[in-house]
Design an enzyme around this catalytic site. Structure first.
Site, PDB file in Angstrom:
ATOM      1  N   CYS A  85       0.814  -1.230   0.000  1.00  0.00           N
ATOM      2  CA  CYS A  85       0.000   0.000   0.000  1.00  0.00           C
ATOM      3  C   CYS A  85       0.848   1.281   0.000  1.00  0.00           C
ATOM      4  CB  CYS A  85      -0.956  -0.003   1.185  1.00  0.00           C
ATOM      5  SG  CYS A  85      -0.198  -0.464   2.744  1.00  0.00           S
ATOM      6  N   HIS A 105      -2.250   6.874   3.614  1.00  0.00           N
ATOM      7  CA  HIS A 105      -0.809   6.999   3.847  1.00  0.00           C
ATOM      8  C   HIS A 105      -0.314   8.307   3.223  1.00  0.00           C
ATOM      9  CE1 HIS A 105      -0.909   3.069   5.409  1.00  0.00           C
ATOM     10  NE2 HIS A 105      -0.308   2.382   4.451  1.00  0.00           N
TER      11      HIS A 105
HETATM   12  N1  LIG Z   1      -4.519  -3.091   5.589  1.00  0.00           N
HETATM   13  C1  LIG Z   1      -4.011  -2.508   4.536  1.00  0.00           C
HETATM   14  O1  LIG Z   1      -4.002  -1.276   4.388  1.00  0.00           O
HETATM   15  C2  LIG Z   1      -3.389  -3.347   3.443  1.00  0.00           C
HETATM   16  C3  LIG Z   1      -2.966  -2.706   2.288  1.00  0.00           C
HETATM   17  C4  LIG Z   1      -2.352  -3.445   1.261  1.00  0.00           C
HETATM   18  C5  LIG Z   1      -2.182  -4.788   1.420  1.00  0.00           C
HETATM   19  N2  LIG Z   1      -2.608  -5.389   2.577  1.00  0.00           N
HETATM   20  C6  LIG Z   1      -2.384  -6.838   2.681  1.00  0.00           C
HETATM   21  O2  LIG Z   1      -3.654  -7.469   2.808  1.00  0.00           O
HETATM   22  C7  LIG Z   1      -3.510  -8.672   3.572  1.00  0.00           C
HETATM   23  C8  LIG Z   1      -4.527  -8.625   4.700  1.00  0.00           C
HETATM   24  O3  LIG Z   1      -4.223  -7.503   5.515  1.00  0.00           O
HETATM   25  P1  LIG Z   1      -5.279  -6.890   6.525  1.00  0.00           P
HETATM   26  O4  LIG Z   1      -4.723  -5.582   6.901  1.00  0.00           O
HETATM   27  O5  LIG Z   1      -6.644  -6.974   5.983  1.00  0.00           O
HETATM   28  O6  LIG Z   1      -5.138  -7.932   7.765  1.00  0.00           O
HETATM   29  P2  LIG Z   1      -6.198  -8.317   8.881  1.00  0.00           P
HETATM   30  O7  LIG Z   1      -7.136  -7.211   9.128  1.00  0.00           O
HETATM   31  O8  LIG Z   1      -5.399  -8.807  10.022  1.00  0.00           O
HETATM   32  O9  LIG Z   1      -7.019  -9.536   8.234  1.00  0.00           O
HETATM   33  C9  LIG Z   1      -6.402 -10.772   8.011  1.00  0.00           C
HETATM   34  C10 LIG Z   1      -7.410 -11.702   7.314  1.00  0.00           C
HETATM   35  O10 LIG Z   1      -6.761 -12.924   7.013  1.00  0.00           O
HETATM   36  C11 LIG Z   1      -7.524 -14.005   7.563  1.00  0.00           C
HETATM   37  N3  LIG Z   1      -6.611 -15.087   7.932  1.00  0.00           N
HETATM   38  C12 LIG Z   1      -5.651 -15.088   8.885  1.00  0.00           C
HETATM   39  N4  LIG Z   1      -4.995 -16.281   8.884  1.00  0.00           N
HETATM   40  C13 LIG Z   1      -5.558 -17.023   7.900  1.00  0.00           C
HETATM   41  C14 LIG Z   1      -5.328 -18.332   7.409  1.00  0.00           C
HETATM   42  N5  LIG Z   1      -4.379 -19.107   7.914  1.00  0.00           N
HETATM   43  N6  LIG Z   1      -6.107 -18.763   6.390  1.00  0.00           N
HETATM   44  C15 LIG Z   1      -7.065 -17.985   5.854  1.00  0.00           C
HETATM   45  N7  LIG Z   1      -7.335 -16.739   6.282  1.00  0.00           N
HETATM   46  C16 LIG Z   1      -6.572 -16.264   7.289  1.00  0.00           C
HETATM   47  C17 LIG Z   1      -8.237 -13.405   8.745  1.00  0.00           C
HETATM   48  O11 LIG Z   1      -9.355 -14.221   9.067  1.00  0.00           O
HETATM   49  P3  LIG Z   1      -9.960 -14.352  10.547  1.00  0.00           P
HETATM   50  O12 LIG Z   1     -10.827 -13.151  10.750  1.00  0.00           O
HETATM   51  O13 LIG Z   1     -10.737 -15.615  10.473  1.00  0.00           O
HETATM   52  O14 LIG Z   1      -8.802 -14.404  11.500  1.00  0.00           O
HETATM   53  C18 LIG Z   1      -8.626 -12.055   8.155  1.00  0.00           C
HETATM   54  O15 LIG Z   1      -9.731 -12.209   7.295  1.00  0.00           O
HETATM   55  C19 LIG Z   1      -2.059  -8.703   4.052  1.00  0.00           C
HETATM   56  O16 LIG Z   1      -1.291  -9.522   3.206  1.00  0.00           O
HETATM   57  C20 LIG Z   1      -1.614  -7.246   3.912  1.00  0.00           C
HETATM   58  O17 LIG Z   1      -0.228  -7.117   3.718  1.00  0.00           O
HETATM   59  C21 LIG Z   1      -3.209  -4.720   3.569  1.00  0.00           C
END
Ligand SMILES: NC(=O)c1ccc[n+]([C@@H]2O[C@H](COP(=O)([O-])OP(=O)(O)OC[C@H]3O[C@@H](n4cnc5c(N)ncnc54)[C@H](OP(=O)(O)O)[C@@H]3O)[C@@H](O)[C@H]2O)c1
Length: 360
Positions: free
Chosen positions: A156, A250
């Site tokens: 991001c 950001h």
């Molecule tokens: N947040 C941002 O601004 C952003 C921007 C760009 C990219 N990203 C990328 O997007 C991805 C998710 O980030 P996030 O910020 O959304 O994280 P998050 O809020 O912590 O959400 C993580 C998600 O992954 C699921 N999960 C965790 N372990 C898993 C497993 N073993 N198998 C299947 N699902 C699993 C969780 O499910 P449960 O609810 O069941 O635990 C939840 O739905 C990351 O790779 C991050 O680098 C995020």
């Protein structure tokens, strides 16, 4: 034409929720499956995002539609690609490493995770910036024997940086980039996320692995497709990434050393004109302008500018001459969970449908 059937993995997280906020009534995509971890599996979506105290932890500003609230969440580890034409993933890198290839064997996977970004046969695809890198998809399919493929979007923090550097590189050539980010709390997701005790009234001067990612990805995104892989752009990139007390959006301070001298007005014009051919494709998630340049010296600000064009434009301001590196400096704001994650991934998928890489 019937719509492309989509599964969203990581649907309960911060980035996953942005997919669900943006996908209702999408003209190309229809959500048919939701996946997350074992913790959420077998629950109705609205129950899966309910915490122990009973609070429904929906973070997107757009509402959760009933259709998705009542869908059952599957354990992504046991989900199959049956009945699915495309997978969006929003899970952490370790989970993505295991899940994404399993689906990519059969169907296209458009990812927000970093798991495959640095593999030589995987593009870090950023619409309007490196459309020709899509050709790497065929190399990947052939090399891995997959029917589908994995196409991740950038980190991001890289998104706004690479989008704003591209027109400068095309018009004036770039030698060096120095960037300091002020990144929002939602960028860390919600499990475990950033503790209120750490971030309120504070700036955290380090985000693990972030600087390396931005430096590496920027050079790959601005690099050239060689027929077999991507040759990195010969640009020196150096970053400092910090976390600040902002919910979304950001902010980045960017110093650019240019090969050719450019005036501030020329730089602004190059940014304002950038991506008009891509915008003309009129894909459902495309903003009117990839870059919005403000002449107000007090802009961009995350609170005021992150939602410009529904979070899909990068807002730039304070464009000035830069005497130390010999070029230009500016500030930018980019929405980390929309263009920087879910909606950016949707835009990638929309383009890949347009280009014939994704279909029914
Ligand atoms: N947040 C941002 O601004 C952003 C921007 C760009 C990219 N990203 C990328 O997007 C991805 C998710 O980030 P996030 O910020 O959304 O994280 P998050 O809020 O912590 O959400 C993580 C998600 O992954 C699921 N999960 C965790 N372990 C898993 C497993 N073993 N198998 C299947 N699902 C699993 C969780 O499910 P449960 O609810 O069941 O635990 C939840 O739905 C990351 O790779 C991050 O680098 C995020």
């Amino acid at each position: 034409m019937s719509r492309i059937r989509v599964a969203v993995l990581g649907a309960t997280g911060v980035a996953g929720q942005q997919f669900l906020a943006a996908l209702p009534n999408h003209p190309l995509f229809e959500v048919v499956k939701l996946g997350a971890s074992e913790r959420s599996a077998g629950k109705k979506y609205s129950d899966a995002i309910r915490d122990a105290g009973g609070k429904v932890s929906w973070f997107a500003t757009k509402p959760l539609v009933e259709n998705f609230a009542s869908m059952m969440v599957e354990d992504a580890a046991h989900m199959t690609p049956d009945g699915v034409d495309l997978v969006f993933t929003a899970v952490e890198s370790d989970a993505a490493k295991v899940l994404e290839p399993r689906f990519a064997e059969k169907v296209p996977v458009v990812s927000t995770a970093s798991a495959f970004r640095y593999e030589p046969d995987v593009p870090v695809f950023l619409p309007a910036v490196n459309l020709d890198h899509a050709k790497l998809i065929e190399v990947q399919r052939k090399r891995r024997g997959w029917k589908g493929f994995v196409t991740p979007g950038p980190n991001c923090t890289t998104v706004g940086l690479a989008i704003t550097l591209k027109p400068l590189d095309a018009a004036f050539g770039i030698e060096k980039v120095v960037m300091t980010s002020l990144q929002s709390v939602s960028g860390a997701g919600r499990s475990p996320g950033v503790l209120a005790l750490d971030i309120i009234d504070n700036v955290v001067p380090y985000i693990a692995k972030e600087e390396e990612k931005v430096e590496k990805e920027t050079k790959k995104i601005l690099g050239s497709f060689s027929g077999e892989g991507i040759a990195d752009a010969k640009i020196a990139v150096s970053c400092t990434c910090t976390r600040v007390n902002v919910i979304e959006g950001h902010t980045e301070s960017v110093f650019v050393g240019l090969k050719k001298k450019a005036g501030v007005d020329e730089v602004k014009a190059a940014m304002r004109e950038f991506g008009s051919d891509f915008v003309a494709l009129k894909l459902p998630s495309t903003p009117q302008h990839l870059i919005t340049v403000s002449d107000d010296p007090y802009r961009p600000q995350p609170r005021l500018d992150r939602d410009n064009e529904d979070g899909m434009t990068t807002t730039v301001g304070r464009v000035r001459e830069e005497p130390v590196l010999g070029g230009v400096k500016y500030m930018l704001v980019s929405h980390n969970t929309r263009m920087g994650a879910a909606k950016g991934a949707m835009l990638i998928a929309e383009y890949l449908v347009h280009a014939g890489y994704i279909g029914k």
